[in-house]
Design a protein around this motif. Structure first.
Motif, PDB file in Angstrom:
ATOM      1  N   SER A  54     -38.699  22.830  16.899  1.00  0.00           N
ATOM      2  CA  SER A  54     -38.200  24.181  17.113  1.00  0.00           C
ATOM      3  C   SER A  54     -36.716  24.280  16.789  1.00  0.00           C
ATOM      4  O   SER A  54     -36.254  25.296  16.242  1.00  0.00           O
ATOM      5  CB  SER A  54     -38.444  24.612  18.571  1.00  0.00           C
ATOM      6  OG  SER A  54     -39.829  24.664  18.856  1.00  0.00           O
ATOM      7  N   LEU A  55     -35.963  23.233  17.109  1.00  0.00           N
ATOM      8  CA  LEU A  55     -34.538  23.218  16.770  1.00  0.00           C
ATOM      9  C   LEU A  55     -34.345  23.208  15.261  1.00  0.00           C
ATOM     10  O   LEU A  55     -33.508  23.953  14.720  1.00  0.00           O
ATOM     11  CB  LEU A  55     -33.860  21.995  17.402  1.00  0.00           C
ATOM     12  CG  LEU A  55     -33.700  22.008  18.928  1.00  0.00           C
ATOM     13  CD1 LEU A  55     -33.259  20.635  19.425  1.00  0.00           C
ATOM     14  CD2 LEU A  55     -32.701  23.069  19.356  1.00  0.00           C
ATOM     15  N   ASP A  56     -35.114  22.395  14.578  1.00  0.00           N
ATOM     16  CA  ASP A  56     -35.001  22.314  13.114  1.00  0.00           C
ATOM     17  C   ASP A  56     -35.386  23.632  12.451  1.00  0.00           C
ATOM     18  O   ASP A  56     -34.840  23.992  11.394  1.00  0.00           O
ATOM     19  CB  ASP A  56     -35.886  21.185  12.574  1.00  0.00           C
ATOM     20  CG  ASP A  56     -35.375  19.801  12.977  1.00  0.00           C
ATOM     21  OD1 ASP A  56     -34.194  19.702  13.364  1.00  0.00           O
ATOM     22  OD2 ASP A  56     -36.164  18.841  12.927  1.00  0.00           O
ATOM     23  N   GLY A  58     -34.753  26.490  13.643  1.00  0.00           N
ATOM     24  CA  GLY A  58     -33.762  27.511  13.958  1.00  0.00           C
ATOM     25  C   GLY A  58     -34.272  28.596  14.894  1.00  0.00           C
ATOM     26  O   GLY A  58     -33.712  29.698  14.922  1.00  0.00           O
ATOM     27  N   ASP A  59     -35.319  28.308  15.654  1.00  0.00           N
ATOM     28  CA  ASP A  59     -35.886  29.310  16.558  1.00  0.00           C
ATOM     29  C   ASP A  59     -34.982  29.544  17.761  1.00  0.00           C
ATOM     30  O   ASP A  59     -34.218  28.663  18.178  1.00  0.00           O
ATOM     31  CB  ASP A  59     -37.257  28.851  17.063  1.00  0.00           C
ATOM     32  CG  ASP A  59     -38.278  28.711  15.950  1.00  0.00           C
ATOM     33  OD1 ASP A  59     -38.145  29.413  14.942  1.00  0.00           O
ATOM     34  OD2 ASP A  59     -39.218  27.891  16.103  1.00  0.00           O
ATOM     35  N   ARG A  85     -28.343  18.497  21.516  1.00  0.00           N
ATOM     36  CA  ARG A  85     -28.123  19.933  21.516  1.00  0.00           C
ATOM     37  C   ARG A  85     -27.839  20.396  22.947  1.00  0.00           C
ATOM     38  O   ARG A  85     -28.666  20.192  23.834  1.00  0.00           O
ATOM     39  CB  ARG A  85     -29.345  20.671  20.966  1.00  0.00           C
ATOM     40  CG  ARG A  85     -29.145  22.176  20.812  1.00  0.00           C
ATOM     41  CD  ARG A  85     -28.122  22.537  19.750  1.00  0.00           C
ATOM     42  NE  ARG A  85     -28.556  22.126  18.437  1.00  0.00           N
ATOM     43  CZ  ARG A  85     -29.250  22.898  17.591  1.00  0.00           C
ATOM     44  NH1 ARG A  85     -29.545  24.141  17.946  1.00  0.00           N
ATOM     45  NH2 ARG A  85     -29.602  22.436  16.420  1.00  0.00           N
ATOM     46  N   GLU A 133     -29.162  34.619  19.323  1.00  0.00           N
ATOM     47  CA  GLU A 133     -28.212  33.811  18.550  1.00  0.00           C
ATOM     48  C   GLU A 133     -28.798  32.456  18.169  1.00  0.00           C
ATOM     49  O   GLU A 133     -28.495  31.919  17.097  1.00  0.00           O
ATOM     50  CB  GLU A 133     -26.945  33.599  19.368  1.00  0.00           C
ATOM     51  CG  GLU A 133     -26.149  34.867  19.636  1.00  0.00           C
ATOM     52  CD  GLU A 133     -25.137  34.674  20.754  1.00  0.00           C
ATOM     53  OE1 GLU A 133     -25.057  33.532  21.293  1.00  0.00           O
ATOM     54  OE2 GLU A 133     -24.430  35.648  21.099  1.00  0.00           O
ATOM     55  N   ALA A 134     -29.592  31.872  19.079  1.00  0.00           N
ATOM     56  CA  ALA A 134     -30.255  30.580  18.841  1.00  0.00           C
ATOM     57  C   ALA A 134     -29.269  29.448  18.595  1.00  0.00           C
ATOM     58  O   ALA A 134     -29.576  28.477  17.903  1.00  0.00           O
ATOM     59  CB  ALA A 134     -31.236  30.684  17.669  1.00  0.00           C
ATOM     60  N   HIS A 135     -28.081  29.565  19.191  1.00  0.00           N
ATOM     61  CA  HIS A 135     -27.099  28.482  19.069  1.00  0.00           C
ATOM     62  C   HIS A 135     -27.495  27.293  19.931  1.00  0.00           C
ATOM     63  O   HIS A 135     -27.343  26.134  19.531  1.00  0.00           O
ATOM     64  CB  HIS A 135     -25.709  28.996  19.463  1.00  0.00           C
ATOM     65  CG  HIS A 135     -24.656  27.937  19.520  1.00  0.00           C
ATOM     66  ND1 HIS A 135     -24.312  27.179  18.426  1.00  0.00           N
ATOM     67  CD2 HIS A 135     -23.870  27.496  20.544  1.00  0.00           C
ATOM     68  CE1 HIS A 135     -23.358  26.325  18.755  1.00  0.00           C
ATOM     69  NE2 HIS A 135     -23.084  26.488  20.038  1.00  0.00           N
ATOM     70  N   ARG A 171     -34.377  39.700  17.734  1.00  0.00           N
ATOM     71  CA  ARG A 171     -34.194  38.641  16.735  1.00  0.00           C
ATOM     72  C   ARG A 171     -34.970  38.961  15.463  1.00  0.00           C
ATOM     73  O   ARG A 171     -34.493  38.705  14.344  1.00  0.00           O
ATOM     74  CB  ARG A 171     -34.634  37.303  17.325  1.00  0.00           C
ATOM     75  CG  ARG A 171     -34.373  36.105  16.419  1.00  0.00           C
ATOM     76  CD  ARG A 171     -34.468  34.805  17.205  1.00  0.00           C
ATOM     77  NE  ARG A 171     -34.513  33.664  16.307  1.00  0.00           N
ATOM     78  CZ  ARG A 171     -33.459  33.160  15.676  1.00  0.00           C
ATOM     79  NH1 ARG A 171     -32.280  33.709  15.823  1.00  0.00           N
ATOM     80  NH2 ARG A 171     -33.592  32.107  14.890  1.00  0.00           N
ATOM     81  N   GLY A 177     -35.968  35.908  12.634  1.00  0.00           N
ATOM     82  CA  GLY A 177     -36.406  34.636  13.200  1.00  0.00           C
ATOM     83  C   GLY A 177     -37.337  34.816  14.387  1.00  0.00           C
ATOM     84  O   GLY A 177     -37.644  35.925  14.815  1.00  0.00           O
TER      85      GLY A 177
END
Length: 410
Positions: A54-56, A58-59, A85, A133-135, A171, A177
């Protein structure tokens, strides 16, 4: 007391730079805190690859763990470390009012406040913006509060899915996204036999109750005997006599009694709940009492006698919620484990002494479930939100499996 009456609510935003959480992770500061204050000495993160995916991608990521101990928010720092992260987390306003250092540390680690006694638009908007933002991933505990009952979920709050669905719509419009939810099961396991520790802690409670005769009972029976004694004390305190029936029946009758008394004094009426489930109803009523107390405290300028009564109303609501955290059959002989006994003893210690003994070292297992994609559409009316159902089913499945790793008592 969970309602803060020293000052009115003021939203505390999260610290958004990575310097402080990076510093805390680098020097393992929360590891030390967990060992010293919570007795959590080791950990195991499982199924982290689903979070990495999920991180890869960009969710926007919402992590939804169960909440059985005060250690849970810090324990979630371990999967953050393993995936490199940092995270944000929503935390109750009262946690920012315990000590200046706690407030400082929570905020620097990415925590922000939420007002549980009423609507908090700033907290909701902050949570939604974080997901858009998904930061960083956002941690929301769907049970809302902790209860030291690792193997049993409390009813889940629908605010979690409201935040997730709103963020999914925004989003999708802004960046195209996704928003996903990862249910997270946190399970604590005892790393050593508990018998000596448990008998010693039970003896401390018995002495505090004024019992003189030494107790020669098996651990499970001794624990249940002390729990029944504490319930009897509360019954005498609030009702003038011990109740009749089974322990669950007496517990529920006492909860009903104290809530009715507070509601009648505050003239709030019985708060409505969307569910026929007793626990859901109690939660709605407790929140209504707390909200009314907070409103009267800061709006009506009560005198000292009224303030004492309002504090008593909050204490009664807190006690009702505490009683609800003793689930039916949790210490049945065929299902009792060492962790369940430890949880029960520590919960009783918090009630009596305000603090639990952390002399039993704990190993924390953090297991992540597959991502649940959040639809942009609003939740269907008239039925439970399917997202809530999915989170609950996933957590129950993982916790049921992880509970088998604890040592049986019997």
């Amino acid at each position: 007391m969970t309602v803060i009456l020293d000052r009115p609510y003021q939203f505390i935003p999260p610290c958004r730079n990575d310097l402080w959480p990076g510093f805390i992770q680098r020097f393992r500061l929360f590891d030390y805190y967990l060992r010293k204050k919570e007795g959590v000495v080791s950990f195991d993160c499982r199924n982290l690859e689903v979070l990495r995916e999920s991180l890869d991608a960009g969710d926007g990521i919402l992590l939804a763990p169960n909440h059985c101990r005060y250690a849970d928010p810090l324990v979630m720092g371990w999967p953050a470390r393993m995936t490199k992260r940092h995270v944000y987390a929503m935390a109750s306003w009262h946690l920012f009012n315990k000590h200046w250092f706690d407030s400082f540390a929570i905020q620097r680690m990415g925590g922000f406040s939420v007002f549980r006694e009423g609507p908090d638009r700033q907290a909701l908007e902050t949570a939604i913006d974080i997901l858009v933002e998904a930061h960083r991933p956002l941690i929301l505990f769907p049970e809302g509060t902790t209860n030291r009952t690792n193997d049993v979920l409390k009813p889940l709050l629908d605010g979690v899915t409201f935040i997730a669905r709103t963020a999914a719509r925004r989003r999708a419009k802004r960046v195209g996204g996704k928003v996903v939810i990862h249910p997270v099961a946190i399970k604590y396991l005892c790393t050593m036999p508990i018998d000596d520790w448990a008998h010693h802690q039970l003896q401390r409670i018995e002495q505090h109750l004024g019992w003189q005769k030494p107790v020669a009972l098996p651990l499970l029976e001794r624990t249940l005997r002390v729990a029944e004694a504490l319930l009897g004390l509360r019954e005498v305190e609030y009702r003038g006599r011990c109740g009749e029936g089974t322990l669950p029946q007496r517990r529920d009758a006492l909860i009903e009694h104290v809530l009715c008394q507070a509601e009648q004094r505050l003239q709030t009426g019985v708060a409505a709940a969307s569910s026929s489930n007793f626990a859901d109803q109690v939660r709605a009523r407790v929140r209504a009492i707390r909200s009314e107390v907070h409103s009267r405290w800061f709006s009506n300028h009560p005198d000292e006698p009224e303030k004492r009564l309002l504090r008593g109303d909050v204490a009664a609501a807190d006690m009702a919620q505490d009683l609800l955290s003793y689930p039916d059959g949790y210490l049945n002989r065929d299902s009792a484990t060492d962790t369940r006994v430890v949880e029960t003893i520590q919960r009783m210690q918090e009630t009596l002494f305000g603090k639990a003994d952390v002399g039993i070292p704990l190993h924390s297992v953090v297991e992540l479930s597959d991502a649940i994609e959040v639809p942009a559409e609003k939740a269907p009316r008239g039925i439970e939100d399917p997202l809530i159902t999915g989170i609950r089913d996933s957590l129950n499945e993982m916790l049921g499996r992880l509970s088998q790793e604890a040592r049986p008592i019997g």
